[in-house]
Write a protein that holds these residues in place. Sequence first.
Motif, PDB file in Angstrom:
ATOM      1  N   ASN A 245       3.651  19.025  34.831  1.00  0.00           N
ATOM      2  CA  ASN A 245       4.846  19.552  34.176  1.00  0.00           C
ATOM      3  C   ASN A 245       4.739  19.967  32.751  1.00  0.00           C
ATOM      4  O   ASN A 245       5.250  20.970  32.377  1.00  0.00           O
ATOM      5  CB  ASN A 245       5.903  18.573  34.370  1.00  0.00           C
TER       6      ASN A 245
ATOM      7  N   ASP B  71       8.088  22.034  35.060  1.00  0.00           N
ATOM      8  CA  ASP B  71       8.672  21.341  36.261  1.00  0.00           C
ATOM      9  C   ASP B  71       9.110  21.852  37.296  1.00  0.00           C
ATOM     10  O   ASP B  71       9.795  23.044  37.284  1.00  0.00           O
ATOM     11  CB  ASP B  71       9.794  20.175  35.687  1.00  0.00           C
TER      12      ASP B  71
ATOM     13  N   GLY C 293      13.849  19.255  37.435  1.00  0.00           N
ATOM     14  CA  GLY C 293      13.151  19.143  36.123  1.00  0.00           C
ATOM     15  C   GLY C 293      13.586  18.113  35.018  1.00  0.00           C
ATOM     16  O   GLY C 293      14.749  17.784  34.958  1.00  0.00           O
TER      17      GLY C 293
ATOM     18  N   GLN D 271       3.522  20.893  40.820  1.00  0.00           N
ATOM     19  CA  GLN D 271       4.701  21.229  40.157  1.00  0.00           C
ATOM     20  C   GLN D 271       5.251  22.701  41.202  1.00  0.00           C
ATOM     21  O   GLN D 271       6.425  22.861  40.988  1.00  0.00           O
ATOM     22  CB  GLN D 271       4.431  21.930  38.796  1.00  0.00           C
TER      23      GLN D 271
ATOM     24  N   PRO E 178      12.532  13.380  38.517  1.00  0.00           N
ATOM     25  CA  PRO E 178      11.334  14.242  37.976  1.00  0.00           C
ATOM     26  C   PRO E 178       9.921  13.369  38.092  1.00  0.00           C
ATOM     27  O   PRO E 178       8.946  13.857  37.777  1.00  0.00           O
ATOM     28  CB  PRO E 178      11.783  14.492  36.629  1.00  0.00           C
TER      29      PRO E 178
ATOM     30  N   HIS F 293       0.879  11.423  35.813  1.00  0.00           N
ATOM     31  CA  HIS F 293       2.309  11.546  35.518  1.00  0.00           C
ATOM     32  C   HIS F 293       2.931  10.442  35.153  1.00  0.00           C
ATOM     33  O   HIS F 293       3.645  10.500  34.021  1.00  0.00           O
ATOM     34  CB  HIS F 293       3.019  12.306  36.703  1.00  0.00           C
TER      35      HIS F 293
END
Length: 283
Positions: free
Chosen positions: A75, A80, A84, A123, A171, A198
């Motif tokens: 992201n 994103d 997001g 993404q 997200p 992430h």
Amino acid sequence: MARIVVLSDIHLSPTHGFFWENWCTARAFANAASADAVIVNGDLTINGADSDAEIAFAANALTSLRAPVMTLPGNHDVGDEPPGQDPNQIIDADRLARWGRFFESDRWTLDVGGWRLVGVNAQLLGSGLAREKAQDEWLDEKLEAVARRPIALFLHKPLFLELPTEDVVTPACIAPLARARLLDGLHRYDVRLIVSGHLHQHRDRMLAGLRHLWVPAVAFAAPQSHGGDSRCGITVLDFSSDSLQVTIERPRALVSHDLAAIKGHGRYQFLRDMPACPPSHEG
Ligand SMILES: [Fe+2]
Ligand SMILES: [Fe+2]
């Protein structure tokens, strides 16, 4: 037997060098590890979603890795999927085009140690962009083409936090509809492992016949716990024809930076908003 080193969430920037020393430590480790390939699993940058210079800086840094490098965007690199983390940085065609100017692709396959490794752009999942559909078709084709090889899927975001059936949109992981579609496809093939970054924490679980491995970040510790080990680390995957060994390495020089402290405990929302503090050394 094949050895893959996974470096995730390195978060490099030419203007904000908070994590440069951790990158140098991770690079030295990877270069000494006799790796057959290094996978960089997203969030190469701090603000690559809006900056050519950031993507260029990260792409240049990766050239100092000795093994072949397979990159995937996160992201921070291409934005994103909606809604997001930041409504100003949603993935779009321009952001994908920027990535494409510096990296060969945002998806790949790699056949090693009797396995097929497949990397996809997380993404795109739930983005509604034309490239999402193209990636779905490409993935199906690449899985279909595998004969008698176990498969490992790599992507920046985890498919879910606790359970594949959870329906919260966040997200932090892939959105429920996109996840269900992806899992439907994966269950048709001999997919055994899903590797994501992430969340900046290590967690390793078997759920419904699939091993979900969250790998730690190189740059900074998880700002929020989701049940994993928040410390920074480097992941080593040793693949042999029908098995896999996972090792999390934590060299002493790798500092598990506290993101809240770096951002002045609420003084700055995003690292990119902070006063410039370039890396002490480049190259
Ligand atoms: Fe990250
Ligand atoms: Fe991320």
